[in-house]
Write a protein that holds these residues in place. Structure first.
Motif, short mmCIF file in Angstrom:
data_model
loop_
_atom_site.label_atom_id
_atom_site.label_comp_id
_atom_site.label_asym_id
_atom_site.label_seq_id
_atom_site.Cartn_x
_atom_site.Cartn_y
_atom_site.Cartn_z
N ALA A 189 5.52 13.76 11.31
CA ALA A 189 5.50 13.94 9.86
C ALA A 189 6.17 12.77 9.14
CB ALA A 189 6.17 15.25 9.48
N ARG A 190 7.10 12.11 9.81
CA ARG A 190 7.78 10.96 9.19
C ARG A 190 6.83 9.79 8.98
NH1 ARG A 190 13.13 10.83 8.48
NH2 ARG A 190 14.39 12.48 9.40
N PHE A 191 5.71 9.80 9.66
CA PHE A 191 4.77 8.68 9.58
C PHE A 191 3.53 9.02 8.76
CE2 PHE A 191 7.12 8.40 13.58
CZ PHE A 191 7.70 7.14 13.44
N VAL A 192 3.50 10.23 8.18
CA VAL A 192 2.37 10.63 7.36
C VAL A 192 2.37 9.83 6.06
CG1 VAL A 192 1.36 12.53 6.01
CG2 VAL A 192 2.19 12.94 8.34
N GLN A 193 1.21 9.34 5.68
CA GLN A 193 1.08 8.58 4.44
C GLN A 193 0.81 9.54 3.29
OE1 GLN A 193 1.40 4.84 4.48
NE2 GLN A 193 2.43 5.87 6.19
N GLY A 194 1.60 9.47 2.24
CA GLY A 194 1.46 10.35 1.11
C GLY A 194 2.56 11.40 1.09
N PRO A 195 2.55 12.27 0.11
CA PRO A 195 3.60 13.30 -0.03
C PRO A 195 3.65 14.21 1.19
CG PRO A 195 2.25 13.17 -2.02
CD PRO A 195 1.55 12.37 -0.97
#
Length: 210
Positions: A91-97
């Motif tokens: 989740a730390r690497f997800v792009q966006g909110p």
């Protein structure tokens, strides 16, 4: 996995007692080791950020994920830089909110783990809330999960089974960047010559011989 980088001055460890080391040399060694440990930690953090798309704050000293674990003293001429081994929530690497629930769910998530490459689409991935206490470094207890239809784990990102046909995906830990058998030894191997030079330069500067 090696998550520690030990700093010492070669030769001094052969002396049987610290009482045999002149006070000036002892102080010079301690100062040189601690100076190199601080600078080496900063150097290691920069290299980790070059390899993995962590935010800079993730490897800052106050976070404890990459820190000087032990400073040298006149009784123990050894300093240690250490990195956390816990895997990082993807989740730390997800792009966006980063949010869970509310509104319509999008199909899949885009993640960016390698700073030198573009984002990667995980078409069946979605965000879930995790219970505290899981052995994964999360951001707000949020994880990235994938459902499968055959009970087999999905490829990549170290999937961990959390329910039937449900797997939690993780990114690399800090220690995976620091030491890797498949990446020419990792960051610790890369910075070793520079850190050794730092120790030598500061040691002789303290001894007024350079």
């Amino acid at each position: 996995m090696a998550d520690q980088f030990v700093l010492y001055i070669e030769g001094l460890d052969a002396i049987r007692s610290f009482d045999e080391i002149p006070a000036k040399m002892l102080n010079a060694a301690r100062i040189a080791l601690n100076d190199a440990a601080r600078k080496g930690r900063t150097l290691a953090a920069k290299e980790v950020l070059r390899e993995t798309a962590f935010p800079a704050s993730y490897v800052a000293p106050r976070g404890g994920r990459l820190a000087v674990k032990n400073f040298a003293s006149n009784k123990n001429l050894e300093a240690i830089i250490a990195g956390k081994t816990r895997p990082t929530s993807l989740a730390r690497f997800v792009q966006g909110p980063i949010s869970v629930g509310g509104g319509k769910k999008r199909a899949g998530l885009r993640v960016k783990v390698d700073p030198t490459k573009g984002t990667r689409l995980l078409p069946r991935a979605f965000l879930i809330k995790l219970r505290s206490g899981r052995d994964i470094d999360t951001k707000g207890n949020v994880g990235v999960a994938v459902r499968t239809t055959n009970g087999r784990p999905p490829p990549g990102y170290k999937p961990a089974k959390i329910a039937e046909n449900l797997f939690l995906l993780a990114g690399p830990s800090v220690s995976q960047n620091l030491y890797s058998e498949t990446n020419n030894g990792g960051v610790f191997t890369d910075i070793s010559p520079k850190v050794a030079e730092m120790i030598e330069t500061e040691f002789w500067r303290q001894m007024d011989l350079k």
